[in-house]
Design an enzyme around this catalytic site. Structure first.
Site, short mmCIF file in Angstrom:
data_model
loop_
_atom_site.label_atom_id
_atom_site.label_comp_id
_atom_site.label_asym_id
_atom_site.label_seq_id
_atom_site.Cartn_x
_atom_site.Cartn_y
_atom_site.Cartn_z
N ASP A 243 0.69 -1.06 -0.18
CA ASP A 243 0.08 0.06 0.03
C ASP A 243 0.88 1.14 0.01
OD1 ASP A 243 -1.86 1.58 -0.13
OD2 ASP A 243 -3.02 0.99 1.81
C1 BGC Z 1 -4.91 3.47 0.05
C2 BGC Z 1 -4.80 2.61 -1.13
C3 BGC Z 1 -4.72 3.32 -2.28
C4 BGC Z 1 -3.40 4.03 -2.31
C5 BGC Z 1 -3.05 4.69 -3.70
C6 BGC Z 1 -3.56 4.34 0.00
O1 BGC Z 1 -3.58 5.11 0.76
O2 BGC Z 1 -4.92 2.88 1.23
O3 BGC Z 1 -6.09 2.06 -1.00
O4 BGC Z 1 -4.85 2.48 -3.40
O5 BGC Z 1 -3.28 5.00 -1.36
O6 BGC Z 1 -3.83 5.85 -3.68
#
Ligand code: BGC
Length: 782
Positions: A243
């Site tokens: 993530d």
């Molecule tokens: C979120 C993800 C997301 C990623 C990219 C993170 O903060 O938890 O779900 O895909 O950011 O934006």
């Protein structure tokens, strides 16, 4: 929406990997910017690996424009905004969800995006999780089936997905550091099965690891999670991506199975990986393995990049409307007040009718290609004047003038007084629920409840339409509403979808994918959410969602699976037949689909549309295991099927159950086990509206936990092989006689065998236990 993408070529992955230096391989494991993988471009042209782009979703594409300075939040390229997961899940319709996945893939292709960052299949452990709008359900089966459909739709168009957030990311509070402390069985039966189903059935191109720790170890460096469970047990073949910002110890992550760090760490991760290999603390083979997965991802992205394509945005808007129609759930409808009588003088109240809340805020926020509001759509559909009053300010400021609020309310009351029927739009302001923080309570804003009170005092024919990403309490106010339509967040076409449903152009068919409890204090995680001192203990175990309310026999406002429509259905001729019942092969891992096929139970029911409007019924199949040797939830959703019926039409609906529908996770044996005996199969129109039941007998897997001297003596005595052997050895002893004593027997039989052998007058002694175990192991089962 089209792009001119240069024609990329496929990669010879083994050859490229062999040609890369350690530094080049390590660089591949880090992003090149927020959204792209690192390219390799040697000046002599000997190696060329293009970058590929990933982008958020998952209810639409969120692609940051090339010149963005805002991380894309709010200014991404226009894309169709479908209903977010909370709405999509309420469709209980995998075909529809698959079509949505395919449409999003087409928009990704047109924008040169290779991987859509979704779907999110974390369980709704608490209704308070700020990101529940992005998650599908409180039930792992429903979430898994629907997420698999989305992945099938997207990947079927040559665009990858990222199944997230793996795993146990069930709250936003301290999401980057909290340790989700979850027992093994609860992980296997509640928090992992949706991931498992999608991985086994659809092989998502990527899995995104969660920010949080799972039992003390960051998901981003959790070998058990990323390698043992995900790859060795489930057979995952794709790439694991962090993530955004989830990496803690990069070399440890590479060793554990985290392939790609996103976004770019600016070379920090690359340096650490190279240094660790040089220092001998990280195996270069681990780097190779991860680099190879990045290369394979780049390679499999090439066909769609080469073909590109265009997206039919008008067709996608229509699909978004279809999905929104299917997502709304009609919670109540007294005296058939809905659909609206065209002759009644309808008035609309509530800011949310003209300022729709159609998605949640955070990384999933799509910039819609267009946006409909319910007020405009209702005015188009209803003849004559449709008066409107906003009634409240959606996001009031603390220092707002109280007189302004009172005037708004009075204006709404005046409009309501003159109307035949008042449709009141209520819901959560955007600041109430968002990525990054959790809700403090489940209630609607007080000014909205006060508005409803005031409106209902002058007009009893009130219909409420809700806009919210997670369950809100309805108990404090719903006596004022003769009908309640739970609209969730319905995407860009939600306005016309709601208008179609209210006016009867479309029939409601949504079903709750999450329970609506009476009060926040009834929910499973009271006192255990969001944790303290860096830990959140999942003390409720298996009992989240309806499993909890059932276990505690708690009344709820609306049960899981509930949803009304404008016609009525009758169910008849329930039949449940065991078609196959073979035990698992000895030593089987019970992790593959073949293993699950060892049991096949077919459930059938005839559903008839007995009303005078079209409608769609959803047959839900729950399984109960009343004879289990372990604690099991009262019942669990194990299958469902939707059927659309014309007035008077009947259809036979079939739902198939496999071994997993009856199995539990056996912790000491680390496998799924189907126990011999009776199971009850329940057919329901919701988890609390059961329409048929049947009992099936299954032979079970015939596996028993290996005996050990640490087990209670009763386990030995009851064992088919060991029992007679032990009794023979104890023959004539007082202890054997005492075992049968009604008062003392239970206490003595509860003593672990090893301890018992040290008591006086027990003819089997501790030093003989190894022989006894060997003898028992040698004897065949009777
Ligand atoms: C979120 C993800 C997301 C990623 C990219 C993170 O903060 O938890 O779900 O895909 O950011 O934006």
């Amino acid at each position: 929406m089209t792009t001119d993408t240069p024609r990329p070529t496929r990669l010879d992955v083994p050859a490229v990997l062999a040609a890369l230096t350690l530094e080049e391989k390590a660089a591949l494991l880090d992003g090149s910017d927020a959204w792209r993988t690192e390219p390799v471009q040697r000046t002599d042209g000997s190696v060329r690996v293009p970058a590929v782009m990933v982008a958020d979703g998952p209810h639409g594409l969120r692609k940051e424009p090339e010149d963005s300075e805002t991380m894309g939040l709010g200014d991404s390229v226009p894309a169709t905004c479908f209903p977010p997961a909370a709405g999509l899940a309420s469709t209980w319709d995998p075909d529809l969800v698959q079509a949505v996945g395919a449409a999003i893939a087409d928009e990704c292709r047109a924008q040169g995006v290779s991987v859509l960052l979704g779907p999110g299949v974390n369980m709704k452990r608490s209704p308070l999780c700020g990101r529940n709008f992005e998650y599908l359900s409180e039930d792992p089966f429903l979430a898994g089936v629907l997420a698999a459909a989305l992945v099938r739709g997207t990947q079927g168009r040559g665009v990858g997905t990222s199944l997230k957030h793996f795993a146990a990311n069930n709250q936003e509070t301290q999401r980057m550091t909290i340790s989700a402390d979850v027992d093994d069985r609860t992980l296997r039966e509640i928090y992992l099965p949706a991931f498992e189903r999608v991985v086994r059935q659809e092989q998502p191109w990527t899995v995104m690891c969660a920010y949080n720790k799972v039992n003390g170890v960051y998901a981003s460096q959790n070998h058990w999670l990323l390698t043992e469970v995900l790859r060795e047990q489930w057979g995952f073949e794709g790439l694991v991506v962090s993530d955004w910002g989830a990496v803690d110890d990069r070399p440890a992550g590479v060793a554990a199975g985290l392939d790609l760090e996103m976004p770019s760490s600016g070379g920090n991760g690359t340096r650490k990986v190279v240094d660790a290999v040089r220092a001998g603390t990280l195996d270069e083979a681990d780097v190779d393995r991860a680099a190879e997965r990045v290369l394979r991802l780049v390679d499999r992205s090439q066909p769609a990049l080469a073909e590109g394509g265009s997206a039919d945005l008008d067709a996608h808007h229509d699909l978004a409307r279809r999905a929104a129609v299917a997502a709304a759930v009609l919670l109540k409808n007294e005296d058939g007040i809905l659909p609206l009588d065209p002759a009644s003088r309808v008035a609309v109240v509530g800011e949310l009718a003209r300022t729709p809340r159609y998605q949640g805020s955070g990384s999933s926020q799509v910039n819609p290609t267009r946006l409909e509001d319910a007020l405009g759509a209702l005015r188009e559909r209803l003849s004559g004047d449709v008066p409107f009053a906003p009634g409240y300010v959606l996001e009031p400021a603390a220092d707002d003038d109280a007189d302004v609020a009172a005037a708004l309310r009075q204006e709404a009351v005046d409009v309501a007084r003159e109307a035949g029927i008042v449709v009141v739009f209520l819901g959560l302001p955007p600041s109430y629920e968002a990525e990054g923080y959790d809700r403090a309570h489940m209630d609607l804003p007080p000014e909205q409840v006060a508005l409803l009170d005031a409106v209902a005092a002058v007009n009893r024919d009130v219909v409420v339409v809700l806009s919210n990403g997670a369950a809100v309490t309805v108990h404090p106010w719903q006596r004022h509403a003769r009908a309640v339509l739970e609209g969730w967040l319905l995407g860009q076409a939600g306005g016309s979808a709601v208008a179609d449903l209210l006016t009867g152009r479309a029939a409601p068919s949504g079903r709750l994918a999450e329970t609506i409890p009476l009060r926040a204090t009834d929910t499973p995680t009271v006192g255990a959410f969001p944790g303290e001192h860096g830990h959140v203990r999942y003390g409720e175990g298996l009992l989240i969602g309806y499993r909890w309310y059932d276990a505690h026999a708690l009344p709820v406002a609306y049960p899981f699976g509930h949803g009304l429509t404008y016609t009525r259905f009758t169910w008849s001729d329930v039949e449940v037949v065991v078609r196959r019942d073979t035990p698992a092969a000895p030593g089987a891992s019970t992790h593959t689909a073949d293993d699950d096929a060892r049991v096949q139970v077919q459930v059938q029911v005839t559903v008839t549309n007995a009303g005078d409007r079209v409608g769609r019924e959803t047959v839900q199949v729950y399984v109960a295991d009343p004879e289990a040797s372990v604690h099991r939830p009262e019942q669990e959703l194990r299958g469902f099927a939707g059927v659309a019926l014309e007035p008077g039409e009947s259809r036979r609906v079939t739902v198939d159950l496999d071994a997993r529908a009856f199995a539990f996770w056996h912790v000491p044996m680390q496998r799924w086990v189907v126990e011999a005996g009776a199971f009850e199969v329940r057919l329901g129109a919701s988890s609390r509206d059961l329409r048929g039941r049947a009992v099936v007998q299954l032979a079970g897997d015939g596996v028993t936990e290996p005996l050990s001297p640490e087990q209670p003596t009763s386990a030995w005595l009851e064992h088919p092989v060991a029992g007679p052997v032990l009794r023979e050895r104890l023959a004539g002893s007082t202890m054997l006689r005492m075992f049968e004593d009604p008062q003392h027997g239970p206490m003595l039989r509860a003593i672990p065998l090893r301890r018992l052998t040290r008591f006086p007058d027990v003819p089997v002694r501790e030093e003989q236990l190894d022989d006894l175990l060997a003898e028992v192991a040698d004897r065949p089962t009777a």
